[in-house]
Design an enzyme around this catalytic site. Structure first.
Site, PDB file in Angstrom:
ATOM      1  N   HIS A  17       0.836  -1.209   0.000  1.00 25.42           N
ATOM      2  CA  HIS A  17       0.000   0.000   0.000  1.00 25.42           C
ATOM      3  C   HIS A  17       0.868   1.256   0.000  1.00 25.42           C
ATOM      4  O   HIS A  17       0.571   2.217  -0.702  1.00 25.42           O
ATOM      5  CB  HIS A  17      -0.893   0.038   1.256  1.00 25.42           C
ATOM      6  CG  HIS A  17      -1.880  -1.084   1.369  1.00 25.42           C
ATOM      7  ND1 HIS A  17      -1.912  -1.935   2.448  1.00 25.42           N
ATOM      8  CD2 HIS A  17      -2.877  -1.489   0.552  1.00 25.42           C
ATOM      9  CE1 HIS A  17      -2.891  -2.805   2.293  1.00 25.42           C
ATOM     10  NE2 HIS A  17      -3.489  -2.571   1.143  1.00 25.42           N
ATOM     11  N   LYS A  41     -16.263  -8.042   4.796  1.00 22.18           N
ATOM     12  CA  LYS A  41     -15.088  -8.458   5.559  1.00 22.18           C
ATOM     13  C   LYS A  41     -15.281  -8.182   7.045  1.00 22.18           C
ATOM     14  O   LYS A  41     -16.010  -7.273   7.414  1.00 22.18           O
ATOM     15  CB  LYS A  41     -13.860  -7.665   5.096  1.00 22.18           C
ATOM     16  CG  LYS A  41     -13.362  -8.068   3.710  1.00 22.18           C
ATOM     17  CD  LYS A  41     -12.099  -7.319   3.379  1.00 22.18           C
ATOM     18  CE  LYS A  41     -11.446  -7.842   2.126  1.00 22.18           C
ATOM     19  NZ  LYS A  41     -10.253  -7.072   1.751  1.00 22.18           N
ATOM     20  N   ARG A  90      -2.937  -5.858  -8.469  1.00 23.95           N
ATOM     21  CA  ARG A  90      -1.893  -6.857  -8.300  1.00 23.95           C
ATOM     22  C   ARG A  90      -2.020  -7.870  -9.435  1.00 23.95           C
ATOM     23  O   ARG A  90      -1.823  -7.530 -10.581  1.00 23.95           O
ATOM     24  CB  ARG A  90      -2.023  -7.517  -6.927  1.00 23.95           C
ATOM     25  CG  ARG A  90      -1.772  -6.528  -5.773  1.00 23.95           C
ATOM     26  CD  ARG A  90      -2.173  -7.106  -4.445  1.00 23.95           C
ATOM     27  NE  ARG A  90      -3.574  -7.466  -4.464  1.00 23.95           N
ATOM     28  CZ  ARG A  90      -4.191  -8.222  -3.569  1.00 23.95           C
ATOM     29  NH1 ARG A  90      -3.506  -8.722  -2.581  1.00 23.95           N
ATOM     30  NH2 ARG A  90      -5.483  -8.476  -3.671  1.00 23.95           N
ATOM     31  N   SER A 128      -3.106  -8.076   3.121  1.00 28.10           N
ATOM     32  CA  SER A 128      -3.202  -7.875   4.569  1.00 28.10           C
ATOM     33  C   SER A 128      -3.543  -9.176   5.284  1.00 28.10           C
ATOM     34  O   SER A 128      -3.053  -9.432   6.388  1.00 28.10           O
ATOM     35  CB  SER A 128      -4.256  -6.806   4.885  1.00 28.10           C
ATOM     36  OG  SER A 128      -3.881  -5.593   4.292  1.00 28.10           O
TER      37      SER A 128
HETATM   38  N1  COA Z   1      -0.165  -4.172  -1.782  1.00 26.81           N
HETATM   39  C1  COA Z   1      -0.484  -5.138  -0.934  1.00 26.81           C
HETATM   40  N2  COA Z   1      -1.736  -5.569  -0.729  1.00 26.81           N
HETATM   41  C2  COA Z   1      -2.691  -4.966  -1.424  1.00 26.81           C
HETATM   42  C3  COA Z   1      -2.438  -3.945  -2.332  1.00 26.81           C
HETATM   43  C4  COA Z   1      -1.097  -3.554  -2.505  1.00 26.81           C
HETATM   44  N3  COA Z   1      -0.757  -2.591  -3.349  1.00 26.81           N
HETATM   45  N4  COA Z   1      -3.587  -3.558  -2.883  1.00 26.81           N
HETATM   46  C5  COA Z   1      -4.540  -4.301  -2.323  1.00 26.81           C
HETATM   47  N5  COA Z   1      -3.997  -5.148  -1.437  1.00 26.81           N
HETATM   48  C6  COA Z   1      -4.693  -6.157  -0.682  1.00 26.81           C
HETATM   49  C7  COA Z   1      -5.231  -5.671   0.624  1.00 26.81           C
HETATM   50  O1  COA Z   1      -4.302  -5.808   1.654  1.00 26.81           O
HETATM   51  C8  COA Z   1      -6.428  -6.564   0.803  1.00 26.81           C
HETATM   52  O2  COA Z   1      -6.012  -7.781   1.366  1.00 26.81           O
HETATM   53  P1  COA Z   1      -7.028  -8.694   2.220  1.00 26.81           P
HETATM   54  O3  COA Z   1      -8.213  -8.969   1.347  1.00 26.81           O
HETATM   55  O4  COA Z   1      -6.226  -9.875   2.512  1.00 26.81           O
HETATM   56  O5  COA Z   1      -7.396  -7.901   3.442  1.00 26.81           O
HETATM   57  C9  COA Z   1      -6.908  -6.840  -0.631  1.00 26.81           C
HETATM   58  O6  COA Z   1      -5.814  -6.542  -1.434  1.00 26.81           O
HETATM   59  C10 COA Z   1      -8.017  -5.948  -1.114  1.00 26.81           C
HETATM   60  O7  COA Z   1      -8.187  -4.935  -0.208  1.00 26.81           O
HETATM   61  P2  COA Z   1      -8.639  -3.471  -0.425  1.00 26.81           P
HETATM   62  O8  COA Z   1      -7.891  -2.823  -1.508  1.00 26.81           O
HETATM   63  O9  COA Z   1      -8.559  -2.836   0.891  1.00 26.81           O
HETATM   64  O10 COA Z   1     -10.077  -3.697  -0.939  1.00 26.81           O
HETATM   65  P3  COA Z   1     -11.312  -4.183  -0.088  1.00 26.81           P
HETATM   66  O11 COA Z   1     -12.102  -5.044  -0.998  1.00 26.81           O
HETATM   67  O12 COA Z   1     -10.955  -4.708   1.221  1.00 26.81           O
HETATM   68  O13 COA Z   1     -12.066  -2.828   0.191  1.00 26.81           O
HETATM   69  C11 COA Z   1     -13.088  -0.753  -0.325  1.00 26.81           C
HETATM   70  C12 COA Z   1     -12.444  -2.023  -0.825  1.00 26.81           C
HETATM   71  C13 COA Z   1     -13.059  -0.617   1.184  1.00 26.81           C
HETATM   72  C14 COA Z   1     -12.340   0.395  -0.949  1.00 26.81           C
HETATM   73  C15 COA Z   1     -14.528  -0.810  -0.843  1.00 26.81           C
HETATM   74  O14 COA Z   1     -15.214  -1.893  -0.277  1.00 26.81           O
HETATM   75  C16 COA Z   1     -15.272   0.485  -0.573  1.00 26.81           C
HETATM   76  O15 COA Z   1     -15.177   1.433  -1.329  1.00 26.81           O
HETATM   77  N6  COA Z   1     -16.051   0.519   0.539  1.00 26.81           N
HETATM   78  C17 COA Z   1     -16.868   1.652   0.884  1.00 26.81           C
HETATM   79  C18 COA Z   1     -18.325   1.309   0.626  1.00 26.81           C
HETATM   80  C19 COA Z   1     -18.638   1.419  -0.857  1.00 26.81           C
HETATM   81  O16 COA Z   1     -18.559   2.466  -1.446  1.00 26.81           O
HETATM   82  N7  COA Z   1     -19.003   0.279  -1.438  1.00 26.81           N
HETATM   83  C20 COA Z   1     -19.312   0.195  -2.839  1.00 26.81           C
HETATM   84  C21 COA Z   1     -18.086  -0.103  -3.633  1.00 26.81           C
HETATM   85  S1  COA Z   1     -18.525  -0.417  -5.317  1.00 26.81           S
END
Ligand code: COA
Length: 160
Positions: A17, A41, A90, A128
């Site tokens: 990140h 989650k 990724r 994560s």
């Molecule tokens: N390096 C390392 N890990 C990475 C990464 C990077 N560059 N980019 C993503 N990841 C990993 C994260 O650690 C995470 O790992 P995990 O699933 O093991 O915890 C995974 O990739 C995806 O995580 P993230 O990018 O945080 O996405 P998410 O699906 O958890 O959350 C939100 C996405 C929170 C941004 C999204 O749900 C959101 O916008 N929520 C607000 C409500 C909303 O508007 N919803 C409608 C969306 S259409």
């Protein structure tokens, strides 16, 4: 140059990140790292803990702001009039979900756009949940997360 939001779960923030944030700073004048909620989650860290960890690990970058939101990303973005979200891509497996999320956000707010940055190759398979799992089992996570985050994970899992 504009302001962009980098939303995510950040449970916890990793070097992957941080690499995306650093590169986003070379494109945008300001980056708002937004701790958001994916309702599918369940999280280890509270939003407050995540914000603290992100602030600690991005302290050297004055153009980074850290915030959290419980609601829709587009609502936060519209309220702040920030039109761009940054997401890290990724492996190919990320693509479909990211594509759906970007299009949904665009449907909810026509002025919203998403910019994708390819994750650095050595962080391609970092996530994560992998970090949490290794930490829980007492493994070495120093190549995945900064020392401040490592300490918090150790404390959570009683390995301090
Ligand atoms: N390096 C390392 N890990 C990475 C990464 C990077 N560059 N980019 C993503 N990841 C990993 C994260 O650690 C995470 O790992 P995990 O699933 O093991 O915890 C995974 O990739 C995806 O995580 P993230 O990018 O945080 O996405 P998410 O699906 O958890 O959350 C939100 C996405 C929170 C941004 C999204 O749900 C959101 O916008 N929520 C607000 C409500 C909303 O508007 N919803 C409608 C969306 S259409």
């Amino acid at each position: 140059m504009d302001t962009a939001i980098y939303p995510g779960s950040f449970d916890p923030i990793t070097y992957g990140h941080l690499n995306i944030i650093e590169r986003a700073l070379s494109i945008f004048s300001r980056v708002v790292v937004l701790v958001a909620v994916n309702p599918q989650k369940s999280y280890l860290f509270s939003p407050g803990e995540k914000v603290e960890m992100i602030r600690e690990t991005t302290r050297e970058w004055p153009r980074v702001e850290v915030d959290h939101s419980e609601g829709l990303l587009v609502e936060y973005a519209r309220r702040r009039q920030i039109h761009i979200a940054v997401r890290g891509l990724r492996a190919v497996t990320d693509f479909e979900g990211e594509f759906a999320m970007a299009l949904t956000n665009r449907t909810l707010w026509q002025e919203m756009d998403t910019v994708f940055l390819m994750t650095r190759a050595d962080y391609m398979y970092l996530s994560s949940s992998v970090v949490r799992q290794v930490a829980q089992l007492g493994g070495d996570i120093s190549s995945f997360v900064p020392p401040a985050v490592e300490g918090r994970l150790r404390a959570k899992f009683g390995h301090a």
